[in-house]
Scaffold this active site. Structure first.
Site, short mmCIF file in Angstrom:
data_model
loop_
_atom_site.label_atom_id
_atom_site.label_comp_id
_atom_site.label_asym_id
_atom_site.label_seq_id
_atom_site.Cartn_x
_atom_site.Cartn_y
_atom_site.Cartn_z
N GLY A 10 0.82 -1.21 0.00
CA GLY A 10 0.00 0.00 0.00
C GLY A 10 0.85 1.25 0.00
N ALA A 11 1.88 1.28 -0.87
CA ALA A 11 2.89 2.34 -0.79
C ALA A 11 2.71 3.44 -1.83
CB ALA A 11 4.27 1.74 -0.93
N ARG A 13 0.65 5.93 -1.72
CA ARG A 13 0.28 7.23 -1.15
C ARG A 13 0.33 7.16 0.37
NH1 ARG A 13 -5.32 7.04 0.25
NH2 ARG A 13 -6.30 5.08 -0.38
N ASN A 61 -3.05 -7.57 -5.19
CA ASN A 61 -4.04 -7.57 -4.12
C ASN A 61 -3.45 -8.38 -2.97
OD1 ASN A 61 -6.15 -8.00 -2.36
ND2 ASN A 61 -7.51 -8.94 -3.86
N VAL A 62 -3.04 -7.69 -1.91
CA VAL A 62 -2.33 -8.37 -0.84
C VAL A 62 -3.23 -9.25 0.03
CG1 VAL A 62 -0.38 -6.79 -0.71
CG2 VAL A 62 -2.47 -6.25 0.55
N ASN A 88 1.57 -2.26 5.31
CA ASN A 88 0.88 -0.98 5.47
C ASN A 88 -0.49 -0.94 4.81
OD1 ASN A 88 0.79 2.13 5.76
ND2 ASN A 88 0.64 1.81 3.54
N TYR A 153 -12.69 -2.32 11.19
CA TYR A 153 -11.34 -1.77 11.14
C TYR A 153 -10.59 -2.00 12.45
CZ TYR A 153 -7.71 1.77 10.23
OH TYR A 153 -6.51 2.44 10.02
N LYS A 157 -7.19 -4.25 13.09
CA LYS A 157 -5.97 -3.67 13.64
C LYS A 157 -5.61 -4.30 14.98
CE LYS A 157 -5.16 -0.76 10.30
NZ LYS A 157 -4.01 -0.94 9.40
N ILE A 186 -3.43 10.99 11.38
CA ILE A 186 -2.32 11.39 10.51
C ILE A 186 -2.91 12.07 9.28
CG2 ILE A 186 -0.29 10.63 9.24
CD1 ILE A 186 -0.14 10.15 12.27
#
Length: 245
Positions: A10-11, A13, A61-62, A88, A153, A157, A186
């Site tokens: 997911g790098a 952005r 697609n991870v 990520n 979510y 996590k 963030i």
């Protein structure tokens, strides 16, 4: 530290891109994973290469086992075995529990949690042979404290935290550390979508009085990957500006 092969999922952005750029400035070889946004991935790749790093981007697609296997094969052939893995990739599908559809639950669990299992397992083969490795997953303060409308979510996590503690115990004796970085609010595209009123209200709850930056998270990820942090494993490092105080 000698140059390492770093894969960041997911790098294209946000935090993931900041992590990739941070490792690039340290002289590592970078693999940028993305799902569908080719333009964003190309921009991230250009930025990483501009920092002087050897790099490639790979679409996958991870949450899919076959695509993860293909991604690691591609990265291995181009750069070498993955030595530092940053899990990520993540999505949100927010809704109150009584309104949350099964698809909303499954999509988040697959992308945010199943991916950590798949990518970590794929990376471990090379790490165990080398007797050295770093696995760092990006969690969230939502996984530690919960958040209304984010049961899916928060569950994903929180699952990363338990996964990390278990895996750290399995592989610690082989020179591999496994940790979590849990950001608070963030400033990314994801928080921008919440609107100015929401982010302003959030900033008022944060001890330092502002949202964090992706670079502030990236620097902690970089530290956990370094030899300086070789005695830290199974931990969750909260980067939230004092939100949880």
């Amino acid at each position: 530290m000698d140059p390492k092969v770093v894969l960041v999922t997911g790098a294209s952005r946000g935090i993931g891109r900041a992590v990739a750029e941070h490792f690039a400035t340290l002289g590592h070889r970078i693999a940028i994973n993305y799902a569908t946004n080719e333009d964003a991935a190309a921009a991230a790749l250009a930025a990483v290469r501009a920092a002087g790093a050897e790099a490639l981007s790979v679409a996958a697609n991870v949450g899919d086992a076959d695509e993860v296997a293909g991604m690691f094969e591609t990265v291995g052939a181009a750069l070498g075995p993955v030595e530092i893995l940053v899990n990520n990739a993540g999505i949100t599908r927010d809704d109150l529990m009584l309104r949350m559809k099964v698809d909303q639950w499954d999509e988040v669990i697959t992308t945010n949690l199943r991916s950590v299992y798949l990518c970590s397992k794929a990376a471990l083969r090379g790490m165990l042979r080398a007797k050295w490795g770093r696995i760092i997953s990006v969690g969230s303060v939502s996984g530690l404290a919960g958040n209304p409308g984010q049961a899916n979510y928060a569950a994903a996590k929180a699952g990363i935290v338990g996964f990390t503690k278990s895996l750290a115990k399995e592989v610690g004796s082989r020179g591999i550390t496994v940790n979590v970085v849990a950001p608070g609010f963030i400033a990314t595209d994801m928080t921008d979508a919440l609107g100015g009123d929401v982010t302003s209200a959030a900033a008022e709850r944060i001890a330092v009085g502002r949202l964090g930056t992706p670079q502030e998270v990236a620097s902690v990820v970089g530290y956990l990957a370094s030899d300086t942090a070789s005695y830290i494993t199974g931990q969750t490092i909260v980067v939230d500006g004092g939100l949880a105080l």
